[in-house]
Design a protein around this motif. Structure first.
Motif, mmCIF file in Angstrom:
data_model
loop_
_atom_site.group_PDB
_atom_site.id
_atom_site.type_symbol
_atom_site.label_atom_id
_atom_site.label_comp_id
_atom_site.label_asym_id
_atom_site.label_seq_id
_atom_site.Cartn_x
_atom_site.Cartn_y
_atom_site.Cartn_z
ATOM 1 N N SER A 55 39.115 26.222 38.951
ATOM 2 C CA SER A 55 40.414 26.783 39.342
ATOM 3 C C SER A 55 41.099 27.456 38.155
ATOM 4 O O SER A 55 41.615 28.577 38.263
ATOM 5 C CB SER A 55 41.311 25.674 39.895
ATOM 6 N N ASP A 56 41.108 26.766 37.014
ATOM 7 C CA ASP A 56 41.768 27.321 35.827
ATOM 8 C C ASP A 56 41.098 28.610 35.365
ATOM 9 O O ASP A 56 41.752 29.483 34.776
ATOM 10 C CB ASP A 56 41.751 26.304 34.687
ATOM 11 N N ALA A 57 39.792 28.733 35.616
ATOM 12 C CA ALA A 57 39.081 29.940 35.190
ATOM 13 C C ALA A 57 39.606 31.188 35.883
ATOM 14 O O ALA A 57 39.406 32.306 35.396
ATOM 15 C CB ALA A 57 37.585 29.786 35.458
ATOM 16 N N ALA A 58 40.302 31.007 37.013
ATOM 17 C CA ALA A 58 40.857 32.168 37.724
ATOM 18 C C ALA A 58 41.898 32.908 36.890
ATOM 19 O O ALA A 58 42.187 34.077 37.153
ATOM 20 C CB ALA A 58 41.475 31.725 39.049
ATOM 21 N N ILE A 59 42.447 32.236 35.890
ATOM 22 C CA ILE A 59 43.460 32.883 35.057
ATOM 23 C C ILE A 59 42.835 33.906 34.116
ATOM 24 O O ILE A 59 43.522 34.784 33.593
ATOM 25 C CB ILE A 59 44.263 31.830 34.253
ATOM 26 N N THR A 60 41.525 33.804 33.891
ATOM 27 C CA THR A 60 40.891 34.670 32.902
ATOM 28 C C THR A 60 40.969 36.143 33.299
ATOM 29 O O THR A 60 41.212 37.000 32.439
ATOM 30 C CB THR A 60 39.419 34.270 32.698
ATOM 31 N N TYR A 61 40.757 36.456 34.576
ATOM 32 C CA TYR A 61 40.750 37.862 34.991
ATOM 33 C C TYR A 61 42.125 38.518 34.838
ATOM 34 O O TYR A 61 42.230 39.580 34.191
ATOM 35 C CB TYR A 61 40.230 37.992 36.414
ATOM 36 N N PRO A 62 43.189 37.950 35.409
ATOM 37 C CA PRO A 62 44.496 38.595 35.205
ATOM 38 C C PRO A 62 44.939 38.602 33.741
ATOM 39 O O PRO A 62 45.568 39.560 33.297
ATOM 40 C CB PRO A 62 45.445 37.767 36.078
ATOM 41 N N LEU A 63 44.607 37.541 32.988
ATOM 42 C CA LEU A 63 44.983 37.519 31.575
ATOM 43 C C LEU A 63 44.242 38.608 30.811
ATOM 44 O O LEU A 63 44.844 39.316 29.981
ATOM 45 C CB LEU A 63 44.676 36.149 30.972
ATOM 46 N N ALA A 64 42.957 38.764 31.085
ATOM 47 C CA ALA A 64 42.197 39.834 30.432
ATOM 48 C C ALA A 64 42.759 41.201 30.812
ATOM 49 O O ALA A 64 42.838 42.114 29.975
ATOM 50 C CB ALA A 64 40.725 39.742 30.826
ATOM 51 N N THR A 65 43.160 41.352 32.078
ATOM 52 C CA THR A 65 43.725 42.625 32.534
ATOM 53 C C THR A 65 45.010 42.952 31.783
ATOM 54 O O THR A 65 45.223 44.096 31.346
ATOM 55 C CB THR A 65 44.005 42.569 34.043
ATOM 56 N N VAL A 66 45.868 41.955 31.607
ATOM 57 C CA VAL A 66 47.099 42.162 30.844
ATOM 58 C C VAL A 66 46.775 42.620 29.423
ATOM 59 O O VAL A 66 47.340 43.603 28.918
ATOM 60 C CB VAL A 66 47.938 40.864 30.789
ATOM 61 N N LEU A 67 45.861 41.927 28.791
ATOM 62 C CA LEU A 67 45.523 42.246 27.397
ATOM 63 C C LEU A 67 44.900 43.633 27.274
ATOM 64 O O LEU A 67 45.233 44.398 26.362
ATOM 65 C CB LEU A 67 44.571 41.182 26.841
ATOM 66 N N VAL A 68 43.996 43.974 28.201
ATOM 67 C CA VAL A 68 43.346 45.290 28.146
ATOM 68 C C VAL A 68 44.352 46.403 28.393
ATOM 69 O O VAL A 68 44.364 47.423 27.680
ATOM 70 C CB VAL A 68 42.198 45.366 29.168
ATOM 71 N N TYR A 69 45.223 46.229 29.381
ATOM 72 C CA TYR A 69 46.199 47.276 29.686
ATOM 73 C C TYR A 69 47.272 47.391 28.608
ATOM 74 O O TYR A 69 47.792 48.478 28.351
ATOM 75 C CB TYR A 69 46.815 47.041 31.064
ATOM 76 N N LEU A 70 47.625 46.284 27.978
ATOM 77 C CA LEU A 70 48.527 46.359 26.820
ATOM 78 C C LEU A 70 47.874 47.152 25.701
ATOM 79 O O LEU A 70 48.503 48.027 25.078
ATOM 80 C CB LEU A 70 48.886 44.951 26.332
ATOM 81 N N LEU A 71 46.623 46.827 25.422
ATOM 82 C CA LEU A 71 45.882 47.566 24.395
ATOM 83 C C LEU A 71 45.823 49.044 24.737
ATOM 84 O O LEU A 71 46.101 49.906 23.886
ATOM 85 C CB LEU A 71 44.470 46.987 24.273
ATOM 86 N N ALA A 72 45.503 49.354 25.991
ATOM 87 C CA ALA A 72 45.377 50.752 26.401
ATOM 88 C C ALA A 72 46.702 51.500 26.313
ATOM 89 O O ALA A 72 46.746 52.652 25.863
ATOM 90 C CB ALA A 72 44.820 50.830 27.817
ATOM 91 N N SER A 73 47.801 50.851 26.723
ATOM 92 C CA SER A 73 49.097 51.541 26.710
ATOM 93 C C SER A 73 49.510 51.911 25.289
ATOM 94 O O SER A 73 50.157 52.943 25.074
ATOM 95 C CB SER A 73 50.170 50.666 27.356
ATOM 96 N N VAL A 74 49.117 51.097 24.317
ATOM 97 C CA VAL A 74 49.421 51.397 22.911
ATOM 98 C C VAL A 74 48.460 52.442 22.360
ATOM 99 O O VAL A 74 48.874 53.433 21.743
ATOM 100 C CB VAL A 74 49.360 50.115 22.051
#
Length: 419
Positions: free
Chosen positions: A144-163
């Protein structure tokens, strides 16, 4: 097959570190998959690609990834998860590096399709580690906790991309992702080797009582899916893949075209979806703990809410930016809940018969075929029929998934057992 099974599991003292290692490795691996989605709007704007051209590159990865999920899932039940994950992360790192220096559309299309092969080697082996190596009391929590990995990775990737899009351009997103994955893959090999050694030396013996249907289980994966009712989850997984990845990938383009936002701002706004998706993980866990005792029933509830939000989105996607973003956020958050039910929790019921990786592979295959259909299909539909046509496509698949979940819930309820 006898009525009991014994095996060694990770010492309880190491369970938290094992989960952290798997989660971090998977998050970094996702950089190699999400990097393209994060820069797709910029490629359309700056490089002159059409929506269908840009979507086809995303489809290439999702389609190949989905097909190879079946093979990697079956291989994952027989080959060391440590080696498979290393191969997947390192291979994806090399392909991201090549994407960053690529000079043509067709080379990017070929590279991203090949990336789908290596990306398919990551999640199924991790799911097997949770199902077979994790101590029993941490097994369901870890999945169940592993489900957080996808949205967390998405946040980090999109933050990186926006910069990076404002400073160094889209190529830098691929290059940075590549470096991160190379380092992580090497660390994974080192730490997993230590974990395996400690489990072999100090692991606890688990004795599992097999239920009657598990003892009768044949060698055919298809027969197992029909017997358990998992066959009905396939379309549900496809639909949640369409919505989860499709909405995330196309939010920047929708917001840019319909409400005249810049690509950097649209990418930054797209971060709102996975941020709220993270809260959806914890909400789903809380609901599931006390109120959901059948994963199919849980997915039915999430698809009902999704259908309502998509109906609203259909009427406001061309006129109200805030409400459009809110409805897409609700739909994608519900798909996180559906993902937990169908992809994360269902396969661990098959760990006792050594088929968790195979079941994960089949369901993940369906989810990413949905992503592939959404990546190219939504772009093509939006070009010809506008964004309302794209929303209608999501809505139809959501209704179909709900109906099949209703068909499969009773059979799954008879097969599953408490974990």
């Amino acid at each position: 097959m006898s009525g009991t099974l014994t095996r060694k599991v990770c010492p309880r003292a190491l369970a938290g570190r094992l989960f952290f290692l798997c989660a971090v490795t998977y998050i970094v691996a996702l950089f190699g998959r999400l990097s393209y989605s994060a820069v797709m709007a910029e490629l359309i704007t700056a490089e002159g690609l059409s929506k269908s051209q840009a979507g086809l590159i995303g489809t290439a990865l999702c389609g190949v990834y989905g097909v190879f999920q079946i093979f990697s899932g079956m291989i994952g039940d027989r080959v060391s998860p440590k080696k498979l994950v290393f191969t997947g992360v390192m291979g994806s790192a090399i392909l991201n590096l090549l994407m960053g220096i690529s000079g043509s559309y067709y080379s990017m299309l070929a590279l991203w399709a090949l990336n789908g092969v290596f990306q398919s080697f990551v999640w199924s082996p991790v799911a097997r580690i949770f199902a077979e190596m994790m101590p029993p009391e941490r097994r369901k929590k870890s999945c169940s906790d592993a489900a957080i990995t996808y949205p967390l990775a998405t946040v980090l990737v999109y933050l990186l991309a926006s910069v990076m899009l404002m400073t160094f351009g889209w190529r830098s997103v691929f290059l940075i992702s590549s470096v991160m994955m190379i380092v992580t893959s090497l660390y994974w090999m080192y730490r997993m080797t230590m974990m395996e050694r400690q489990t072999e030396e100090n692991g606890e013996i688990e004795t599992v009582e097999l239920n009657e249907q598990e003892q009768k289980n044949g060698d055919s994966l298809l027969h197992l899916m029909i017997l358990s009712g998992v066959i009905f989850a396939v379309v549900g997984a496809l639909s949640h893949g369409m919505l989860r990845d499709g909405i995330q990938a196309w939010v920047p383009s929708l917001m840019t075209e319909n409400f005249h936002f810049g690509t950097s701002l649209s990418v930054a706004l797209a971060i709102i979806l996975p941020l709220i998706n993270i809260s959806g993980v914890f909400l789903t866990k809380a609901i599931a703990k006390n109120h959901i005792h059948n994963e199919f029933n849980g997915s039915e509830g999430f698809f009902l809410i999704t259908i309502f939000s998509l109906i609203v989105l259909y009427f406001v996607c061309g006129s109200n930016a805030i409400l459009s973003l809110l409805m897409m956020t609700i739909a994608s958050t519900c798909m996180v809940g559906s993902n937990i039910m169908l992809i994360n929790l269902i396969p661990i019921h098959f760990g006792v018969i050594g088929r968790s990786s195979s079941i994960t592979g089949v369901l993940n295959c369906s989810a990413y075929l949905g992503s592939a259909l959404s990546s190219y299909g939504i772009g093509a539909v939006a070009e010809h029929f506008g964004w309302r046509g794209a929303v209608l496509m999501w809505l139809v698949f959501s209704v179909f998934a709900l109906l099949l979940a209703l068909c499969g819930s009773k059979r799954w309820g008879r097969y599953r057992h408490n974990i």
